[in-house]
Design a protein around this motif. Structure first.
Motif, mmCIF file in Angstrom:
data_model
loop_
_atom_site.group_PDB
_atom_site.id
_atom_site.type_symbol
_atom_site.label_atom_id
_atom_site.label_comp_id
_atom_site.label_asym_id
_atom_site.label_seq_id
_atom_site.Cartn_x
_atom_site.Cartn_y
_atom_site.Cartn_z
ATOM 1 N N LEU A 74 27.411 53.608 -39.803
ATOM 2 C CA LEU A 74 28.321 54.404 -38.982
ATOM 3 C C LEU A 74 29.641 54.707 -39.670
ATOM 4 O O LEU A 74 30.425 55.521 -39.172
ATOM 5 C CB LEU A 74 28.574 53.683 -37.657
ATOM 6 C CG LEU A 74 27.356 53.502 -36.738
ATOM 7 C CD1 LEU A 74 27.772 52.847 -35.431
ATOM 8 C CD2 LEU A 74 26.674 54.841 -36.476
ATOM 9 N N ASP A 75 29.880 54.089 -40.828
ATOM 10 C CA ASP A 75 31.088 54.422 -41.583
ATOM 11 C C ASP A 75 31.113 55.900 -41.979
ATOM 12 O O ASP A 75 32.186 56.471 -42.204
ATOM 13 C CB ASP A 75 31.183 53.551 -42.835
ATOM 14 C CG ASP A 75 30.012 53.787 -43.784
ATOM 15 O OD1 ASP A 75 28.883 53.419 -43.424
ATOM 16 O OD2 ASP A 75 30.241 54.350 -44.873
ATOM 17 N N ALA A 76 29.913 56.518 -42.053
ATOM 18 C CA ALA A 76 29.844 57.947 -42.413
ATOM 19 C C ALA A 76 30.519 58.821 -41.378
ATOM 20 O O ALA A 76 30.917 59.963 -41.674
ATOM 21 C CB ALA A 76 28.387 58.362 -42.592
ATOM 22 N N LEU A 77 30.650 58.323 -40.146
ATOM 23 C CA LEU A 77 31.271 59.124 -39.094
ATOM 24 C C LEU A 77 32.780 59.242 -39.278
ATOM 25 O O LEU A 77 33.412 60.124 -38.697
ATOM 26 C CB LEU A 77 30.978 58.510 -37.715
ATOM 27 C CG LEU A 77 29.503 58.337 -37.327
ATOM 28 C CD1 LEU A 77 29.403 57.724 -35.934
ATOM 29 C CD2 LEU A 77 28.780 59.668 -37.380
ATOM 30 N N ALA A 78 33.352 58.359 -40.106
ATOM 31 C CA ALA A 78 34.805 58.286 -40.216
ATOM 32 C C ALA A 78 35.418 59.560 -40.779
ATOM 33 O O ALA A 78 36.549 59.925 -40.413
ATOM 34 C CB ALA A 78 35.207 57.090 -41.072
ATOM 35 N N LEU A 98 28.276 52.026 -31.269
ATOM 36 C CA LEU A 98 28.091 53.449 -31.505
ATOM 37 C C LEU A 98 28.977 54.268 -30.583
ATOM 38 O O LEU A 98 29.553 55.278 -30.994
ATOM 39 C CB LEU A 98 26.618 53.830 -31.298
ATOM 40 C CG LEU A 98 26.274 55.320 -31.434
ATOM 41 C CD1 LEU A 98 26.716 55.869 -32.788
ATOM 42 C CD2 LEU A 98 24.775 55.545 -31.220
ATOM 43 N N ARG A 99 29.104 53.827 -29.343
ATOM 44 C CA ARG A 99 29.954 54.541 -28.388
ATOM 45 C C ARG A 99 31.396 54.606 -28.899
ATOM 46 O O ARG A 99 32.032 55.654 -28.850
ATOM 47 C CB ARG A 99 29.895 53.841 -27.027
ATOM 48 C CG ARG A 99 30.651 54.573 -25.937
ATOM 49 C CD ARG A 99 30.283 54.042 -24.566
ATOM 50 N NE ARG A 99 30.561 52.631 -24.420
ATOM 51 C CZ ARG A 99 29.646 51.684 -24.242
ATOM 52 N NH1 ARG A 99 28.357 52.010 -24.187
ATOM 53 N NH2 ARG A 99 29.987 50.416 -24.104
ATOM 54 N N THR A 100 31.876 53.494 -29.422
ATOM 55 C CA THR A 100 33.237 53.459 -29.954
ATOM 56 C C THR A 100 33.389 54.374 -31.160
ATOM 57 O O THR A 100 34.373 55.120 -31.271
ATOM 58 C CB THR A 100 33.610 52.019 -30.345
ATOM 59 O OG1 THR A 100 33.588 51.190 -29.175
ATOM 60 C CG2 THR A 100 34.993 51.964 -30.977
ATOM 61 N N ALA A 103 33.415 57.999 -30.012
ATOM 62 C CA ALA A 103 34.659 58.312 -29.299
ATOM 63 C C ALA A 103 35.822 58.440 -30.268
ATOM 64 O O ALA A 103 36.679 59.326 -30.125
ATOM 65 C CB ALA A 103 34.946 57.237 -28.263
ATOM 66 N N GLU A 104 35.869 57.575 -31.280
ATOM 67 C CA GLU A 104 36.947 57.643 -32.263
ATOM 68 C C GLU A 104 36.852 58.933 -33.080
ATOM 69 O O GLU A 104 37.869 59.573 -33.374
ATOM 70 C CB GLU A 104 36.898 56.425 -33.169
ATOM 71 C CG GLU A 104 37.316 55.127 -32.474
ATOM 72 C CD GLU A 104 37.200 53.919 -33.388
ATOM 73 O OE1 GLU A 104 36.599 54.054 -34.483
ATOM 74 O OE2 GLU A 104 37.707 52.842 -33.010
ATOM 75 N N ALA A 105 35.634 59.303 -33.451
ATOM 76 C CA ALA A 105 35.455 60.539 -34.218
ATOM 77 C C ALA A 105 35.889 61.750 -33.396
ATOM 78 O O ALA A 105 36.552 62.661 -33.901
ATOM 79 C CB ALA A 105 33.996 60.679 -34.646
ATOM 80 N N ALA A 106 35.507 61.772 -32.124
ATOM 81 C CA ALA A 106 35.893 62.887 -31.261
ATOM 82 C C ALA A 106 37.406 62.925 -31.075
ATOM 83 O O ALA A 106 38.014 63.999 -31.059
ATOM 84 C CB ALA A 106 35.183 62.767 -29.914
ATOM 85 N N ARG A 111 33.888 67.703 -34.518
ATOM 86 C CA ARG A 111 33.075 68.509 -33.608
ATOM 87 C C ARG A 111 31.810 67.718 -33.270
ATOM 88 O O ARG A 111 31.066 67.296 -34.141
ATOM 89 C CB ARG A 111 32.725 69.845 -34.264
ATOM 90 C CG ARG A 111 31.886 70.761 -33.411
ATOM 91 C CD ARG A 111 31.844 72.174 -34.003
ATOM 92 N NE ARG A 111 31.443 72.202 -35.396
ATOM 93 C CZ ARG A 111 31.549 73.270 -36.195
ATOM 94 N NH1 ARG A 111 32.073 74.390 -35.734
ATOM 95 N NH2 ARG A 111 31.162 73.229 -37.450
ATOM 96 N N MET A 112 31.534 67.561 -31.978
ATOM 97 C CA MET A 112 30.406 66.756 -31.517
ATOM 98 C C MET A 112 29.298 67.689 -31.020
ATOM 99 O O MET A 112 29.539 68.558 -30.173
ATOM 100 C CB MET A 112 30.838 65.820 -30.391
ATOM 101 C CG MET A 112 32.131 65.046 -30.683
ATOM 102 S SD MET A 112 32.066 64.041 -32.193
ATOM 103 C CE MET A 112 30.883 62.785 -31.678
#
Length: 326
Positions: A74-78, A98-100, A103-106, A111-112
């Protein structure tokens, strides 16, 4: 989304690629997963860079098939600019971790995007609260029940709420990805990608034309026999009074009981049943529009077109072309 920026004496400086991260979760749907990879993947002049990640790096089983080996977590989402959540079965809510991460990325402006039942993941992360959204029509009622704060639009191919976008089932993911490319790069590039994907740049109507509408009501009740009779006589001039006499009920009682058992007034139920009959005839026969209108009880081609488009979002001619047996 420009490909370059300019500084100094009008010198072009390459812009970093737009980072698209596709989230693979256990039970992900292979086609949903492949659509963003293919749409945003490496092509000449592409401003996109695609990464695949998962919550627990390693083999990730797909629904109905083998596993995909994913080495990014999930570090790729950063640093993702766009995060795509493909559909999964069952559409379980995201884990707290994953929820966190989502939410942090958004919150930082990523863009989600969801395809099909991926909307359940965005909803579970609280990213669809108070927003319009869609998902596969077979799961729309479930999504609405589980997340009542989400405004579900089950008949459209996709919903664009700015930085949060959702698509209907499976192939609607192509429509949404092309829509995103069109918004980022313009219609010309989007049309080029559509040709490369052998897809329509823009499909008429929404997913309403694909939704199966079983006319016989699921609730059952004392008017089952009457409704079955009506389905055999849709091409006849049926009215509330005709139905009431057939059921040996007063007009008022018939209307009340019909609504109790089907959730619809009698004439609305008849209109829906006639459109469904027209769908069958358009799919399975070469009858003229006049004959389809007559046999379905819709009367004239003009009435057929009006009611068909109102309910399904496309004219009968386009519907027939979509489901052409050839």
């Amino acid at each position: 989304m420009p490909a370059v920026v300019r500084t100094g004496a009008d010198a072009p400086v390459p812009r970093p690629p737009h980072h698209v991260v596709v989230l693979a979760q256990p039970g992900f749907l292979a086609l949903d997963f492949g659509i963003p990879i293919q749409a945003f993947g490496d092509w000449e002049g592409s401003p996109y860079r695609v990464t695949v990640c998962t919550e627990h790096p390693g083999p990730v089983p797909l629904h109905g098939g083998p596993s995909l080996l994913v080495d990014r977590g999930l570090d790729a989402l950063a640093d993702a600019d766009t995060i795509v959540v493909p559909g999964l079965v069952p559409p379980d809510p995201p884990s707290p971790r994953l929820r966190t991460a989502l939410a942090e990325a958004a919150a930082r402006g990523a863009r989600m995007v969801s395809i099909c039942t991926g909307a359940f993941v965005l909803a579970g992360a609280g990213l669809l609260d108070g927003r319009r959204a869609t998902t596969h029509w077979q799961r729309a009622a479930e999504l609405a029940h589980r997340y009542p704060s989400v405004r579900i639009e089950p008949q459209v191919l996709y919903v664009d709420e700015g930085n949060v976008l959702t698509s209907a089932g499976v192939a609607a993911g192509i429509d949404l990805c092309l829509h995103i490319i069109r918004a980022d790069l313009g219609a010309t590039i989007a049309n080029q990608r559509a040709r490369a994907l052998v897809a329509a740049p823009h499909r008429a109507g929404g997913q309403a034309q694909y939704i199966a509408h079983p006319t016989p009501p699921e609730r059952g009740g004392g008017l089952d026999e009457l409704r079955a009779w009506a389905l055999r006589h849709l091409d006849e001039p049926l009215t509330v009074d005709v139905l009431a006499r057939r059921a040996r009920l007063s007009r008022r009682t018939l209307i009340r009981r019909f609504h109790e058992e089907t959730g619809l007034p009698p004439m609305q139920w008849l209109s829906d049943a006639r459109v469904d009959r027209a769908r069958e005839l358009l799919e399975d026969s070469d009858l003229s529009m006049a004959a389809v209108a007559r046999r379905s009880g819709l009367g004239t081609p003009a009435n057929l077109r009006t009611l068909f488009k109102r309910r399904l979002g496309v004219p009968p001619s386009a519907y027939r072309a979509t489901f052409d047996r050839a």
